[in-house]
Design a protein around this motif. Sequence first.
Motif, mmCIF file in Angstrom:
data_model
loop_
_atom_site.group_PDB
_atom_site.id
_atom_site.type_symbol
_atom_site.label_atom_id
_atom_site.label_comp_id
_atom_site.label_asym_id
_atom_site.label_seq_id
_atom_site.Cartn_x
_atom_site.Cartn_y
_atom_site.Cartn_z
ATOM 1 N N GLN A 263 0.834 -1.203 0.000
ATOM 2 C CA GLN A 263 0.000 0.000 0.000
ATOM 3 C C GLN A 263 0.868 1.252 0.000
ATOM 4 O OE1 GLN A 263 -2.703 -0.089 3.302
ATOM 5 N NE2 GLN A 263 -4.012 -1.645 2.376
ATOM 6 N N CYS B 229 0.445 3.817 -3.127
ATOM 7 C CA CYS B 229 -0.403 4.981 -2.848
ATOM 8 C C CYS B 229 0.414 6.265 -3.006
ATOM 9 C CB CYS B 229 -1.010 4.873 -1.440
ATOM 10 S SG CYS B 229 -2.263 6.128 -1.129
ATOM 11 N N LEU C 225 -0.680 6.875 -9.431
ATOM 12 C CA LEU C 225 -2.077 6.459 -9.360
ATOM 13 C C LEU C 225 -2.741 6.468 -10.731
ATOM 14 C CD1 LEU C 225 -3.676 5.530 -6.878
ATOM 15 C CD2 LEU C 225 -4.832 7.709 -6.950
ATOM 16 N N VAL D 134 -5.702 1.918 -8.433
ATOM 17 C CA VAL D 134 -6.872 2.088 -7.558
ATOM 18 C C VAL D 134 -7.503 0.724 -7.286
ATOM 19 C CG1 VAL D 134 -9.212 3.027 -7.402
ATOM 20 C CG2 VAL D 134 -7.331 4.484 -8.181
ATOM 21 N N LEU E 176 -5.089 -1.306 -5.030
ATOM 22 C CA LEU E 176 -5.085 -0.846 -3.633
ATOM 23 C C LEU E 176 -6.281 -1.398 -2.864
ATOM 24 C CD1 LEU E 176 -3.892 2.857 -3.997
ATOM 25 C CD2 LEU E 176 -2.765 1.064 -2.660
ATOM 26 N N ASP F 126 -5.919 -4.002 0.191
ATOM 27 C CA ASP F 126 -6.450 -3.627 1.498
ATOM 28 C C ASP F 126 -7.278 -4.748 2.110
ATOM 29 O OD1 ASP F 126 -6.685 -1.446 3.499
ATOM 30 O OD2 ASP F 126 -8.817 -1.729 3.062
ATOM 31 N N PRO G 110 -7.631 4.930 5.439
ATOM 32 C CA PRO G 110 -7.186 4.460 4.116
ATOM 33 C C PRO G 110 -8.097 3.379 3.538
ATOM 34 C CG PRO G 110 -5.307 4.657 5.579
ATOM 35 C CD PRO G 110 -6.539 4.859 6.418
ATOM 36 N N PHE H 187 -9.766 3.752 -0.060
ATOM 37 C CA PHE H 187 -9.515 2.843 -1.178
ATOM 38 C C PHE H 187 -10.823 2.331 -1.760
ATOM 39 C CE2 PHE H 187 -5.333 1.636 1.099
ATOM 40 C CZ PHE H 187 -4.689 2.740 0.563
ATOM 41 N N TRP I 168 -12.513 5.234 -3.589
ATOM 42 C CA TRP I 168 -11.832 5.516 -4.847
ATOM 43 C C TRP I 168 -12.241 4.506 -5.919
ATOM 44 C CZ3 TRP I 168 -6.092 6.160 -2.908
ATOM 45 C CH2 TRP I 168 -6.006 7.313 -2.095
ATOM 46 N N VAL J 255 -5.082 11.722 -2.038
ATOM 47 C CA VAL J 255 -4.105 10.627 -2.135
ATOM 48 C C VAL J 255 -2.945 10.893 -1.177
ATOM 49 C CG1 VAL J 255 -2.499 9.396 -3.656
ATOM 50 C CG2 VAL J 255 -4.754 10.087 -4.512
ATOM 51 N N ARG K 147 -1.909 8.561 1.877
ATOM 52 C CA ARG K 147 -0.530 8.040 1.923
ATOM 53 C C ARG K 147 0.130 8.372 3.263
ATOM 54 N NH1 ARG K 147 3.845 6.012 -0.346
ATOM 55 N NH2 ARG K 147 5.849 6.998 -0.002
#
Length: 148
Positions: free
Chosen positions: A25, A29, A34, A39, A42, A46, A97, A101, A104, A120, A124
């Motif tokens: 990640q 990130c 990106l 996306v 991620l 996650d 986050p 994610f 997003w 972002v 991050r």
Amino acid sequence: MTLEAVLAALHLVAILTFVVFLSSQAALCRTEWLNAAVVERLARLDVIYGVAGTLMLGSGVARVIWGVKGASWYLSQPMFHLKIALVLAMVIISFWPSLAFRRWRQTLRSTGALPPAQEVANVRRLVMIQSHVLPVVAVIAVFWARGW
């Protein structure tokens, strides 16, 4: 003793998996990297990160309950409380986050839009905080195992 070894091994594998996916990640990130594929990745990373974290916490609780040392030993150790406090702080931080994610990915799938650069960067920063707290937890565990 077999149960202790199994619980310790499960805990270690969960920790290492957790580290790998948190690092992934942190690597991905970035505003400059990106794109749509990142996306999606991620969001998938996650999920694995969350499962590894859950297994890490669950195996740790199992070691406290069923481990050779017993709950009373763990609960009497100040370093244990410090370690748990830092891990819980990481868990709390990780919610933002994770939600980002997912949001997003949902936005990308519905509108094709990528998240704003500032968002972002903020996400991050939270991932990096977790990445820097985790080695502190490891150092506490090492000192604690040596009688501190």
